[in-house]
Every structure is written in structure tokens, then in C-alpha cells.
Design a protein around this motif. Structure first.
Motif, short mmCIF file in Angstrom:
data_model
loop_
_atom_site.label_atom_id
_atom_site.label_comp_id
_atom_site.label_asym_id
_atom_site.label_seq_id
_atom_site.Cartn_x
_atom_site.Cartn_y
_atom_site.Cartn_z
N PHE A 296 0.87 -1.17 0.00
CA PHE A 296 0.00 0.00 0.00
C PHE A 296 0.91 1.22 0.00
O PHE A 296 2.14 1.09 0.07
N PHE A 297 0.32 2.41 -0.11
CA PHE A 297 1.14 3.62 -0.11
C PHE A 297 2.04 3.66 1.11
O PHE A 297 1.60 3.43 2.24
N ARG A 298 3.30 3.95 0.87
CA ARG A 298 4.30 3.91 1.95
C ARG A 298 3.91 4.78 3.14
O ARG A 298 4.11 4.42 4.29
N GLN A 299 3.32 5.96 2.85
CA GLN A 299 2.98 6.89 3.92
C GLN A 299 1.95 6.30 4.90
O GLN A 299 1.87 6.71 6.05
N ALA A 300 1.14 5.36 4.40
CA ALA A 300 0.12 4.75 5.26
C ALA A 300 0.75 3.92 6.38
O ALA A 300 0.11 3.66 7.40
#
Length: 483
Positions: free
Chosen positions: A354-358
Motif C-alpha cells: 500500500f502507499f508507503r505513507q500509510a
């Protein structure tokens, strides 16, 4: 050093058994119990089958919940069902669930519950009614209503509260869940004491097991008998509403990383929460059939069965009593959904899917970016205007994954026989098998009864396959770049 002041590396276990039970119960009670019995009654046409639909839904919910207790004890970490599917099968299966969860299951439920909050607030603020007079702006055939904007404000507000740390979300969940449980219990008691009529009860239970569809346009003159295999289809179509009303009980598994003694408390909160809500739901429907004839339940204005019942019990003030109850209920429900859902995306990001920032926790030890990403998708779905379609897709996709997860118990007992299991699935192997069979019958029958919505639900799941391989390729590319 500067970055360490902005983020933290791990969840803080601050939730106890009461909090877990309130998350289970609070996430289950939204607007459904106040509304969906009208559609169920139109599909089955009798009191016996109406109660049966709620009983079978309760049985399936409790059976799945106690089965999840075994899985939660084995994997007491954030991510819940995503983790169970990944461990039982493979990362692709886990990802397909997580993708579906993000695309429609959790976000669609958040949107539907928020719009329900706005619609019932319309009793106090007429500008929130979904009529052409209350359109804020339109683009071609696309209309945006004030009710949708209020729903978006609600989602944004609760998301903001939950980004500030777990404590605020925890207390909102405690207060609002306890309030709506007490309110529902009070409605049921007052219904039996003040509104129940012997002649109504007797008439509703005459031919209680004669299933027939009711025509709401000419309910006294037109009924369609349901026989043979069509009975299964009618029950499945009816259960889309009851399952939606009973869904989201698994949210507590997503926050395992923030539970004290998760191996014990998650399984116990799953059982206590689902049992309590099943009793309340069945009791509420018994109250409905004691207060109103079946035709009034089936033809309740805008399917608002609880409003119709409250008008019988309390008179004209009943409408406002129920409106307040549903606003409290949906507010607390959305808080639980928002709080728990982001933990799945956080765990997926940790796996590089998933998006790294998540995968980053903010300074309050919560996945802030994941919360806001979930908020954006839910707000877009609020504007879609296709809430009934969303609920049908949610029911199909959610039950299919529930069945796959319960089947995972059998897989993991073979793959990991020596792994510690603080809980064992109750009634294993009989009850889990019964659940899987019932869930598959429901899904197949729903494909037959409502092929468009079931097909769209399946399409959303399958759309995750190319996304998975893109994510894997990006992850491998990142590793090679580091090397």
C-alpha cells in the motif's frame, strides 16, 4: 532527531475488554436496524420468516466471530482479517481483501452510515432532506445535496479526532455506543409495554411461515407466493439488509496492536459484542411485529420502520425520538469504522502493498495518513448517490471474504498445528463448516437475485489482482535500488 518528534514507531496498547466490546457493538449498530426490516418483510411476507432472517444472520455473525477468536489469538497484531488471509493462503489473497476493504467495504459503509446521519438530521433541519429543493449545485445530471455535504463534514470531523490520538476516539466510542444500546433497549421495552397490541401480534403470527412477496403499491390485493428454491433466493435477498446491519463486528481485530492482552480480549470482545447485538436486533423485530401489522412494516415511509413504530408508541414525538437515536447511533458507528479501518492500510503498507505513507504513525501513535486517505475515498462515495447499490456490493464481498477467512481456520490447523491457540473455534469443525455453507449459499443466491450488484462487487475484488502485481514490482524495484 527532528523526525522523531513527528512520528512514533509502534502502536500503544491502551484499549481494554470494555473498549473492544464497545468497538464491536458500536460498529455494528448504525442505521440498519431502524430501516431494513421493511425490505425484509416485503421479500418474505410473514412474521416467522422475518424473525428467522434475523436469527440466521445472528447465528452466522456469532459463529464467524467466535471463529475469528481463534485467529486473533494466533495473530494478535494490527491488520486483523488481512493478516489472517495472508497467513492462511498467500499475500495476494490478503491484498485482495485489503484492496476491497479500502475500495468499498469499509469506505462504502462509512459513507452510507454518514449519509444516514444526515437524512435523519433532516427531521430537524428540512434543508437536509434529499429533494431537488435542497440541491447545492449540479453538473449535468450529477447533483450534490446539503445532506451529502453534512455527511462529508461528519467523516472529516471524526477522522480529525482520530488523528489526534486513540484517547479521543476511544471515549467517543464508549459514550455513544453505551448511549445507543440503552436507547435501543428502552425503545424495545417501551414498545412492548406501551405499543404492543394482542390482536396485531396474533394477526402477524397467523400463517407465520407462509412466505410470499408483498407488493407495496397494492399490498392488500397483490401477493406473490414464494415456493421451492425461490425461498432460498428470497432469504438471501432479505439478508443483504440484515447482514449490512450486523456487519463490521470484525473491526476490533484491526486494532489488535492497541489492545491490552489481545490474545484474550479480542476473542472475548468479539463474542460478547456480537451476542449482545444479536439479542437486541431480534428483540427489536419482535417489538415491531407486536406494534404494527406486517403491511405497515413493509410500507413504512422511506422504509423507516422504527419511526413508524415510535409513532405508535410515543405519538407524534416518536419521529423525533428515533431521529435522535439514529443520529447518535450513526455518529458512534462511523467513529468505530474510521478508527479501526486505517489500521488495515497501515499493516498493508508495512508489507509493501500500500502507499508507503500509510505505514507511518504520527506523533500521536496513530496512522494519520491512512486515516485521511480513507476519509477521501469515503467522501467521494458520499457523493456517488448510489448507497443501495453500495450496500448490495458490500454484503456480497464481505460475506465472501468472511467465508474464506473461516475456511482459513482449517488451513492453518494443517499448516501450523503447533502454533499457540489461546482460543479454539467454538463447535469446530461443525459450526465453521455450517457457516461456510450458509455464506456460500447466500453469495450464490445473491448472484442469482441481484446479478448486477454481485458482479460489480466481484469486479472490484478482481481489479485488485493487477494492482497487487504492480505493488510487488514497485516493492522489488525499491529493494534493488537500495542494494
Amino acid at each position: 532527531m527532528a523526525e522523531s518528534t513527528k512520528t512514533t514507531s509502534s502502536f500503544r496498547p491502551t484499549l481494554g475488554l470494555l473498549d473492544g466490546t464497545m468497538i464491536v457493538a458500536g460498529s455494528m449498530i448504525g442505521s440498519g436496524i431502524f430501516i431494513v426490516s421493511a425490505d425484509i418483510t416485503r421479500n418474505v411476507g410473514s412474521a416467522g420468516w422475518l424473525i428467522f432472517v434475523w436469527l440466521i444472520t445472528g447465528f452466522m455473525t456469532i459463529t464467524a466471530a467466535v471463529s475469528y477468536g481463534e485467529l486473533s489469538g494466533m495473530y494478535p497484531k494490527a491488520g486483523g482479517q488481512y493478516v489472517y488471509l495472508k497467513e492462511a493462503y498467500n499475500p495476494l489473497t490478503g491484498f485482495l481483501y485489503g484492496w476491497s476493504f479500502f475500495a468499498v467495504i469499509q469506505t462504502g459503509t462509512i459513507a452510507a452510515v454518514a449519509v444516514a446521519f444526515s437524512k435523519f438530521a433532516g427531521y430537524f433541519f428540512p434543508s437536509l432532506e434529499l429533494t431537488d429543493a435542497n440541491v447545492v449545485f449540479m453538473l449535468g445530471g450529477f447533483k450534490v445535496y446539503w445532506a451529502q455535504l453534512v455527511a462529508i463534514v461528519l467523516i472529516v470531523f471524526l477522522t480529525y479526532v482520530n488523528t489526534r490520538g486513540l484517547e479521543g476516539g476511544k471515549w467517543i466510542q464508549r459514550i455513544f455506543t453505551m448511549t445507543k444500546i440503552v436507547s435501543l433497549f428502552g425503545l424495545i421495552v417501551f414498545g412492548f409495554l406501551l405499543g404492543a397490541k394482542h390482536n396485531v401480534w396474533q394477526a402477524n403470527w397467523t400463517n407465520a411461515w407462509h412466505m410470499h412477496k408483498l407488493n407495496v403499491n397494492d399490498i392488500f390485493a397483490t401477493t406473490s407466493p414464494v415456493v421451492g428454491l425461490a425461498v432460498v433466493g428470497a432469504i438471501a435477498a432479505s439478508m443483504t439488509g440484515s447482514i449490512f446491519s450486523s456487519d463490521a463486528w470484525n473491526n476490533v481485530t484491526f486494532i489488535a496492536g492497541e489492545m491490552k492482552n489481545p490474545k484474550r480480549n479480542i476473542g472475548l470482545s468479539l463474542f460478547l459484542g456480537t451476542l449482545m447485538i444479536t439479542i437486541i436486533y431480534v428483540s427489536a423485530n419482535l417489538m415491531y411485529v407486536s406494534v404494527m401489522p406486517l403491511n405497515q412494516i413493509a410500507t413504512a415511509p422511506q422504509d423507516r420502520v422504527a419511526v413508524a413504530a415510535a409513532n405508535v408508541i410515543f405519538g407524534n414525538a416518536g419521529t423525533y425520538v428515533i431521529a435522535i437515536m439514529i443520529m447518535i447511533s450513526t455518529f458512534g458507528c462511523d467513529n468505530g469504522l474510521i478508527l479501526a479501518g486505517a489500521r488495515v492500510y497501515h499493516t498493508m503498507a508495512g508489507d509493501g502493498l500500500f502507499f508507503r505513507q500509510a505505514g507511518v504513525l504520527n506523533k500521536n501513535a496513530v496512522p494519520g495518513w491512512a486515516l485521511w486517505a480513507q476519509c477521501v475515498v469515503a467522501c467521494v462515495l458520499c457523493l456517488s448517490g448510489r448507497y443501495g447499490d453500495l450496500l448490495d456490493m458490500i454484503a456480497f464481498v464481505a460475506v465472501a471474504f468472511y467465508a474464506l477467512t473461516v475456511l482459513g481456520i482449517f488451513v492453518l490447523r494443517k499448516k501450523q498445528p503447533a502454533m499457540e491457540r489461546p482460543y479454539k473455534a467454538f463447535g469446530y469443525p461443525v459450526l465453521p463448516i455450517v457457516y461456510i455453507v450458509l455464506a456460500l449459499v447466500f453469495c450464490v443466491a445473491l448472484i442469482i437475485q441481484k446479478p448486477t450488484y454481485a458482479t460489480w462487487g466481484l469486479a472490484i475484488v478482481l481489479a485488485g489482482i493487477p494492482l497487487y502485481y504492480i505493488a510487488v514490482a514497485r516493492r522489488k524495484g525499491g529493494v534493488e535500488a537500495i542494494n
